[in-house]
Scaffold this motif. Structure first.
Motif, PDB file in Angstrom:
ATOM      1  N   VAL A 131      41.936  40.526  29.287  1.00  0.00           N
ATOM      2  CA  VAL A 131      40.833  41.272  29.891  1.00  0.00           C
ATOM      3  C   VAL A 131      40.054  40.381  30.852  1.00  0.00           C
ATOM      4  N   ASP A 132      39.797  40.902  32.042  1.00  0.00           N
ATOM      5  CA  ASP A 132      38.980  40.194  33.027  1.00  0.00           C
ATOM      6  C   ASP A 132      37.532  40.216  32.549  1.00  0.00           C
ATOM      7  N   SER A 170      34.995  46.791  31.402  1.00  0.00           N
ATOM      8  CA  SER A 170      33.973  47.709  30.906  1.00  0.00           C
ATOM      9  C   SER A 170      33.681  47.409  29.440  1.00  0.00           C
ATOM     10  N   TYR A 171      32.570  47.962  28.980  1.00  0.00           N
ATOM     11  CA  TYR A 171      32.221  47.841  27.561  1.00  0.00           C
ATOM     12  C   TYR A 171      33.334  48.421  26.689  1.00  0.00           C
ATOM     13  N   SER A 172      33.930  49.532  27.151  1.00  0.00           N
ATOM     14  CA  SER A 172      34.995  50.196  26.389  1.00  0.00           C
ATOM     15  C   SER A 172      36.193  49.290  26.184  1.00  0.00           C
ATOM     16  N   LEU A 173      36.507  48.489  27.189  1.00  0.00           N
ATOM     17  CA  LEU A 173      37.654  47.580  27.105  1.00  0.00           C
ATOM     18  C   LEU A 173      37.307  46.343  26.274  1.00  0.00           C
ATOM     19  N   LEU A 174      36.134  45.790  26.503  1.00  0.00           N
ATOM     20  CA  LEU A 174      35.728  44.564  25.800  1.00  0.00           C
ATOM     21  C   LEU A 174      35.670  44.743  24.287  1.00  0.00           C
ATOM     22  N   GLN A 175      35.289  45.939  23.816  1.00  0.00           N
ATOM     23  CA  GLN A 175      35.117  46.130  22.376  1.00  0.00           C
ATOM     24  C   GLN A 175      36.446  46.083  21.617  1.00  0.00           C
ATOM     25  N   TYR A 176      37.570  46.142  22.342  1.00  0.00           N
ATOM     26  CA  TYR A 176      38.874  46.040  21.688  1.00  0.00           C
ATOM     27  C   TYR A 176      39.434  44.613  21.709  1.00  0.00           C
ATOM     28  N   PHE A 198      41.867  35.644  24.957  1.00  0.00           N
ATOM     29  CA  PHE A 198      42.259  36.945  25.496  1.00  0.00           C
ATOM     30  C   PHE A 198      41.414  37.357  26.697  1.00  0.00           C
ATOM     31  N   LEU A 199      40.405  36.558  27.023  1.00  0.00           N
ATOM     32  CA  LEU A 199      39.528  36.861  28.147  1.00  0.00           C
ATOM     33  C   LEU A 199      39.904  36.011  29.353  1.00  0.00           C
ATOM     34  N   ARG A 200      39.892  36.611  30.531  1.00  0.00           N
ATOM     35  CA  ARG A 200      40.337  35.936  31.754  1.00  0.00           C
ATOM     36  C   ARG A 200      39.186  35.826  32.760  1.00  0.00           C
TER      37      ARG A 200
END
Length: 714
Positions: free
Chosen positions: A482-483, A488-494, A539-541
């Motif tokens: 994930v960038d 988005s918040y929706s993506l980050l929460q996973y 997992f964060l980019r």
């Protein structure tokens, strides 16, 4: 019970794999983190296996906990014996424990409990144990008008009720009967109505319990629930009654045996059979649900990991009739740049005005692709768009996009936060456009069960479905990465280790401070402690970071190892950043992977992952997937002829086959019997959602708008 040994045997693992995996789970590590960054400890177990491992571990621990509870409960009644305790400790399923506990469980008032209240239990035990010589004489002792026993017949009847319940609660006997039902039982269904329905094939149907396909189980359940079917379990009653009799009839010559026989027949018909039928139906339903959930999960994963369409301006086209087709245009980065509503479909059919509006928008914004939702009026809209494209002097294509869940997104809190000033009806078109550009980033905004790639998803245990699908989304998000500066918040929460609250805090930090320059900045985010950082960091980019490792899946804990590796191979971080490491594999071979592993004090699996990452920093694994099929013209079912060979996209995979989009109104059926010349047990072994397949038309039913396909001989 040795949980470690059971799991080791069931999963065919080595000692260290089981011990380490249990330890990692108990320490609170997430499945994606364990799968990606603790490969040496688990022996490279995949995220799929790790989730199955976790589920089984939790079940076995619940089993142990229930054993302790039942032993304590029976002991509190002063009825616990060594034999009962040993029997409980040997139980391998929760059902077996409940069978043993059944005689001790507090009951509602039954015929047996009422007979016991009348003091008839000694009479029942006397009959059952053959200690009574003269039944009438013995029964007369229990006549008591105050207790409601007015005759010998009433006393014997009450005693037989107690015997029937004792027999029905015999744990060993129930296990035997349950096995007979599982191996020899037959589920039969009959029509509860003469009305034609989708369940007609089940109006006179029977199949062995042990061979029932999961999708047929759920179909019969649904037909029964909707009132079209009557379903029952058929057993060899005589065989079971004989088996019970062999346990309780000690002497056929004694007159007293007839009372036990009567009790056995009553126990079986009134207590045992209904209970076993419920258990078997429940067991089958569980099998059907687990399969349906697994199918949904696998389809969802394939859908989420479909190749993104990058660098294109996309027009989202949400088809409709009366209320008009909603249009939304998003730029290459998914930013909304224009919206409108047109009316090319019935009842208005204002085709020329609609064409004029879209031509102006396409030219104004340099639209490359039109993404059309596959819902109501989809094919009419497709024909309209195909005609429009023919009239335009520019390279533009269209594609049909699965719009399942778009309406759910439109009215959601997430959509309201993203587009507070955009009408709810237009938000669906935005979602359709974006899910072509980046399926994963858009679909995570929708409750997974509303994404239409399942089978009977509304009939299954919703809590279990949610649990599995959330796990699938989590694994998919972390597989891709994930960038940190655009997610988005929706993506980050996973992302592994990030809760909903922390995801919102990351967004808040980003809005306050600006872009993240490094992963270490995450430590400044509220409520994101060291444990969460360990789980999520890899997992964060950060694509624009000075350090190229920040845009890779190399975990910060391995940065020093990576730098030392580069030094030994004669590279620098600048070489990685400039992608100037084309011959890295040759240099690794020259030194040897084992030697590098020893020198750098790192496991070979982790070392290989690091090498793969520095070869292609920022690589999106989805880009290796098949690209979607774009079209510029439309097919009608009337154009389809038998033996035509077409290219199609797999939209859904179910137990009996797959549905393939070949460019006509309805998806065509590719039955599993037509997938290969060899026997296909599971269609998922052959095709997956998103696959591009060559298919041959084997039948066309214009009246029913159905097309059947085959992959044989292609």
């Amino acid at each position: 019970m040795n949980i470690q040994s059971i799991i080791q045997k069931e999963f065919n693992l080595k000692d260290f794999q089981v011990i380490n995996t249990i330890k990692l789970i108990d320490e609170g590590n997430t499945i994606p983190f364990i799968a990606r960054y603790r490969k040496e400890m688990t022996g490279e177990l995949s995220d799929v296996v790790l989730r199955q491992f976790h589920d089984r571990l939790m079940y076995l621990r619940n089993l142990e906990s229930r054993k302790e509870d039942v032993i304590r409960l029976i002991n509190d009644m002063d009825k616990l014996t060594d034999e009962i305790k040993i029997s409980i400790e040997k139980c391998e399923t929760l059902q077996e424990i409940e069978d043993i506990y059944a005689p001790f469980r507090p009951k509602k008032r039954t015929r047996a409990t009422m007979a016991k209240e009348k003091g008839l239990e000694p009479l029942a035990l006397g009959i059952l144990n053959y200690t009574i010589e003269d039944i009438d004489k013995e029964a007369s002792i229990y006549i008591n008008e105050e207790k409601g026993v007015n005759s010998i017949e009433e006393a014997i009847k009450g005693a037989c009720d107690i015997i029937a319940e004792i027999i029905s609660e015999d744990a060993n006997l129930r296990k035997v009967i349950r096995n007979i039902a599982l191996n020899e039982g037959i589920i039969s269904s009959k029509g509860a109505t003469e009305e034609d329905s989708v369940y007609s094939m089940y109006y006179s149907y029977s199949e062995r319990v042990k061979t029932m396909a999961p999708h047929r189980i759920l179909a019969i359940n649904r037909g029964e629930k909707e009132g079209y079917l009557k379903v029952k379990l058929e057993l060899s009653d005589d065989k079971i009654v004989h088996r019970i009799s062999s346990s309780y009839i000690k002497n056929n010559e004694r007159d007293i045996s007839k009372y036990i026989i009567d009790s056995i027949n009553d126990s079986y018909k009134r207590l045992i059979y209904p209970s076993i039928e419920r258990e078997i139906r429940s067991h089958l339903t569980e099998i059907g649900e687990e399969r349906a959930i697994r199918v949904f999960g696998e389809n969802l994963k394939k859908l989420l990991l479909q190749s993104p369409v990058k660098g294109s301006v996309v027009m989202g086209f949400d088809p409709a009739y009366r209320t008009g087709c909603k249009i939304a245009i998003v730029n290459q980065n998914g930013k909304l740049i224009d919206t409108t509503t047109i009316y090319p479909t019935a009842p208005q059919e204002d085709i020329e005005t609609s064409k004029k509006i879209l031509k102006e928008l396409i030219n104004k914004h340099d639209v490359n692709i039109v993404a059309i939702g596959n819902g109501t009026a989809s094919r009419e809209s497709e024909m309209f768009v195909a005609e429009l494209i023919k009239e335009m002097d520019r390279d533009i294509k269209y594609i049909i996009v699965n719009e399942a869940g778009a309406s759910v997104y439109s009215a959601s809190e997430v959509a309201n936060e993203e587009h507070p000033d955009i009408n709810v009806s237009l938000r669906g078109a935005i979602s359709i456009a974006r899910r072509l550009q980046d399926p994963l980033a858009e679909l995570v905004k929708i409750d997974p069960k509303h994404i239409g790639v399942g089978q009977y998803q509304h009939d299954v245990n919703q809590k279990r479905l949610e649990e599995v699908l959330n796990g699938v989304v989590e694994d998919s998000v972390n597989t891709v990465g994930v960038d940190l500066n655009t997610a988005s918040y929706s993506l980050l929460q996973y992302v592994a280790g990030i809760s909903k609250g922390v995801a919102k805090n990351i967004i808040a930090y980003r809005e306050e401070v600006g872009e993240f320059k490094s992963r270490s900045e995450l430590k400044k985010v509220k409520r994101l402690g060291p444990a969460a950082f360990l789980q999520c960091a890899g997992f964060l980019r950060i694509p624009n970071s000075e350090n190229p490792l920040e845009n890779s899946s190399v975990h910060p804990e391995s940065y020093d190892i990576c730098k030392n590796l580069l030094e030994k191979l004669g590279y620098t971080l600048d070489d990685v950043k400039n992608k100037n490491i084309n011959n890295i594999e040759q240099r690794v071979r020259e030194i040897g992977i084992n030697s590098l592993s020893e020198e750098l004090n790192v496991g070979i699996p982790t070392l290989k992952d690091i090498i793969n990452e520095i070869k292609k920093p920022g690589r999106d694994p989805r880009e290796e997937s098949l690209k979607p099929i774009f079209r510029s013209d439309v097919l009608k079912i009337e154009d389809i002829k038998e033996e035509m060979v077409l290219k199609g996209t797999v939209r859904n995979v179910v137990d009996f086959g797959a549905f393939v989009d070949i460019g006509i109104k309805n998806d065509a059926l590719l039955h599993k019997s037509q997938m290969s010349d060899k026997f296909v047990k599971d269609p998922m072994d052959v095709v997956s959602v998103g696959d591009i397949v060559d298919v041959r038309v084997i039948s066309v039913d214009i009246q029913k708008q159905r097309v059947s396909l085959s992959m044989k001989g292609i």
